[in-house]
Design a protein around this motif. Structure first.
Motif, PDB file in Angstrom:
ATOM      1  N   LEU A 117      18.279  41.361  61.932  1.00  0.00           N
ATOM      2  CA  LEU A 117      19.162  40.773  62.940  1.00  0.00           C
ATOM      3  C   LEU A 117      20.091  39.722  62.345  1.00  0.00           C
ATOM      4  O   LEU A 117      21.288  39.686  62.673  1.00  0.00           O
ATOM      5  CB  LEU A 117      18.322  40.177  64.075  1.00  0.00           C
ATOM      6  CG  LEU A 117      19.096  39.479  65.191  1.00  0.00           C
ATOM      7  CD1 LEU A 117      20.116  40.403  65.835  1.00  0.00           C
ATOM      8  CD2 LEU A 117      18.119  38.938  66.230  1.00  0.00           C
ATOM      9  N   GLU A 118      19.587  38.882  61.462  1.00  0.00           N
ATOM     10  CA  GLU A 118      20.433  37.850  60.856  1.00  0.00           C
ATOM     11  C   GLU A 118      21.560  38.474  60.031  1.00  0.00           C
ATOM     12  O   GLU A 118      22.700  37.998  60.063  1.00  0.00           O
ATOM     13  CB  GLU A 118      19.602  36.891  60.003  1.00  0.00           C
ATOM     14  CG  GLU A 118      18.685  36.001  60.826  1.00  0.00           C
ATOM     15  CD  GLU A 118      19.410  35.240  61.936  1.00  0.00           C
ATOM     16  OE1 GLU A 118      20.437  34.603  61.634  1.00  0.00           O
ATOM     17  OE2 GLU A 118      18.950  35.280  63.090  1.00  0.00           O
ATOM     18  N   ASP A 119      21.245  39.543  59.299  1.00  0.00           N
ATOM     19  CA  ASP A 119      22.277  40.248  58.528  1.00  0.00           C
ATOM     20  C   ASP A 119      23.347  40.812  59.464  1.00  0.00           C
ATOM     21  O   ASP A 119      24.543  40.758  59.170  1.00  0.00           O
ATOM     22  CB  ASP A 119      21.672  41.399  57.725  1.00  0.00           C
ATOM     23  CG  ASP A 119      20.748  40.940  56.612  1.00  0.00           C
ATOM     24  OD1 ASP A 119      20.884  39.785  56.154  1.00  0.00           O
ATOM     25  OD2 ASP A 119      19.869  41.743  56.210  1.00  0.00           O
ATOM     26  N   MET A 120      22.907  41.377  60.598  1.00  0.00           N
ATOM     27  CA  MET A 120      23.858  41.956  61.551  1.00  0.00           C
ATOM     28  C   MET A 120      24.736  40.868  62.153  1.00  0.00           C
ATOM     29  O   MET A 120      25.941  41.061  62.325  1.00  0.00           O
ATOM     30  CB  MET A 120      23.133  42.722  62.655  1.00  0.00           C
ATOM     31  CG  MET A 120      24.084  43.388  63.650  1.00  0.00           C
ATOM     32  SD  MET A 120      25.273  44.553  62.906  1.00  0.00           S
ATOM     33  CE  MET A 120      24.223  45.986  62.681  1.00  0.00           C
ATOM     34  N   LYS A 121      24.165  39.707  62.451  1.00  0.00           N
ATOM     35  CA  LYS A 121      24.971  38.605  62.987  1.00  0.00           C
ATOM     36  C   LYS A 121      26.081  38.228  62.010  1.00  0.00           C
ATOM     37  O   LYS A 121      27.234  38.055  62.402  1.00  0.00           O
ATOM     38  CB  LYS A 121      24.090  37.381  63.271  1.00  0.00           C
ATOM     39  CG  LYS A 121      23.218  37.543  64.495  1.00  0.00           C
ATOM     40  CD  LYS A 121      22.359  36.298  64.689  1.00  0.00           C
ATOM     41  CE  LYS A 121      21.482  36.419  65.914  1.00  0.00           C
ATOM     42  NZ  LYS A 121      20.664  35.202  66.119  1.00  0.00           N
ATOM     43  N   LYS A 122      25.740  38.124  60.730  1.00  0.00           N
ATOM     44  CA  LYS A 122      26.735  37.780  59.708  1.00  0.00           C
ATOM     45  C   LYS A 122      27.799  38.872  59.606  1.00  0.00           C
ATOM     46  O   LYS A 122      28.988  38.591  59.480  1.00  0.00           O
ATOM     47  CB  LYS A 122      26.059  37.576  58.354  1.00  0.00           C
ATOM     48  CG  LYS A 122      25.243  36.311  58.273  1.00  0.00           C
ATOM     49  CD  LYS A 122      24.539  36.212  56.939  1.00  0.00           C
ATOM     50  CE  LYS A 122      23.447  35.147  56.996  1.00  0.00           C
ATOM     51  NZ  LYS A 122      22.406  35.355  56.020  1.00  0.00           N
ATOM     52  N   ASN A 123      27.358  40.127  59.648  1.00  0.00           N
ATOM     53  CA  ASN A 123      28.268  41.265  59.549  1.00  0.00           C
ATOM     54  C   ASN A 123      29.253  41.281  60.720  1.00  0.00           C
ATOM     55  O   ASN A 123      30.471  41.432  60.515  1.00  0.00           O
ATOM     56  CB  ASN A 123      27.468  42.570  59.500  1.00  0.00           C
ATOM     57  CG  ASN A 123      28.347  43.767  59.288  1.00  0.00           C
ATOM     58  OD1 ASN A 123      29.168  43.805  58.390  1.00  0.00           O
ATOM     59  ND2 ASN A 123      28.179  44.768  60.142  1.00  0.00           N
ATOM     60  N   VAL A 124      28.740  41.113  61.934  1.00  0.00           N
ATOM     61  CA  VAL A 124      29.605  41.109  63.118  1.00  0.00           C
ATOM     62  C   VAL A 124      30.611  39.957  63.027  1.00  0.00           C
ATOM     63  O   VAL A 124      31.797  40.138  63.268  1.00  0.00           O
ATOM     64  CB  VAL A 124      28.762  41.023  64.408  1.00  0.00           C
ATOM     65  CG1 VAL A 124      29.626  40.702  65.624  1.00  0.00           C
ATOM     66  CG2 VAL A 124      28.004  42.332  64.625  1.00  0.00           C
ATOM     67  N   GLU A 125      30.141  38.793  62.645  1.00  0.00           N
ATOM     68  CA  GLU A 125      31.023  37.633  62.522  1.00  0.00           C
ATOM     69  C   GLU A 125      32.135  37.898  61.499  1.00  0.00           C
ATOM     70  O   GLU A 125      33.314  37.659  61.772  1.00  0.00           O
ATOM     71  CB  GLU A 125      30.222  36.402  62.111  1.00  0.00           C
ATOM     72  CG  GLU A 125      31.068  35.155  62.000  1.00  0.00           C
ATOM     73  CD  GLU A 125      30.267  33.911  61.654  1.00  0.00           C
ATOM     74  OE1 GLU A 125      30.839  32.822  61.786  1.00  0.00           O
ATOM     75  OE2 GLU A 125      29.093  34.024  61.249  1.00  0.00           O
ATOM     76  N   ASN A 126      31.765  38.413  60.342  1.00  0.00           N
ATOM     77  CA  ASN A 126      32.757  38.692  59.291  1.00  0.00           C
ATOM     78  C   ASN A 126      33.788  39.723  59.736  1.00  0.00           C
ATOM     79  O   ASN A 126      34.990  39.553  59.498  1.00  0.00           O
ATOM     80  CB  ASN A 126      32.069  39.152  58.009  1.00  0.00           C
ATOM     81  CG  ASN A 126      31.287  38.048  57.339  1.00  0.00           C
ATOM     82  OD1 ASN A 126      31.561  36.870  57.547  1.00  0.00           O
ATOM     83  ND2 ASN A 126      30.293  38.418  56.542  1.00  0.00           N
TER      84      ASN A 126
END
Length: 86
Positions: free
Chosen positions: A49-58
């Motif tokens: 989930l943390e990786d996905m949050k960073k990905n969506v933000e980027n």
């Protein structure tokens, strides 16, 4: 009011057939987008989930979305099927 369907991994709207991922049988997925899901499996199965949050933000920053919209998108991620605690 129309109910929008969102990717249950990244939250992207699945408003066209071209954005939908595919199942093993080649049919379009009504649950996941092509960036997250292909041939019935996640493209990044080890993503958390943390990786996905960073990905969506980027990705949203690249598209120059407003910070409010980015935060709103990130905040819905935990409620999506892929990230719900089982």
């Amino acid at each position: 009011m129309e109910n929008k369907i969102f990717c249950q991994s990244c939250g992207m709207p699945l408003d066209t057939e071209t954005i939908k991922g595919t199942e093993k049988n080649g049919l379009k997925s009504d649950e996941y987008c092509k960036y997250c899901y292909e041939n019935g499996v996640f493209k990044h199965p080890k993503m958390n989930l943390e990786d996905m949050k960073k990905n969506v933000e980027n990705q949203m920053k690249k598209l120059e979305h407003h910070e409010y919209a980015i935060q709103k998108a990130i905040n819905i991620l935990p409620s999506l099927n892929r990230w719900k605690t089982k």
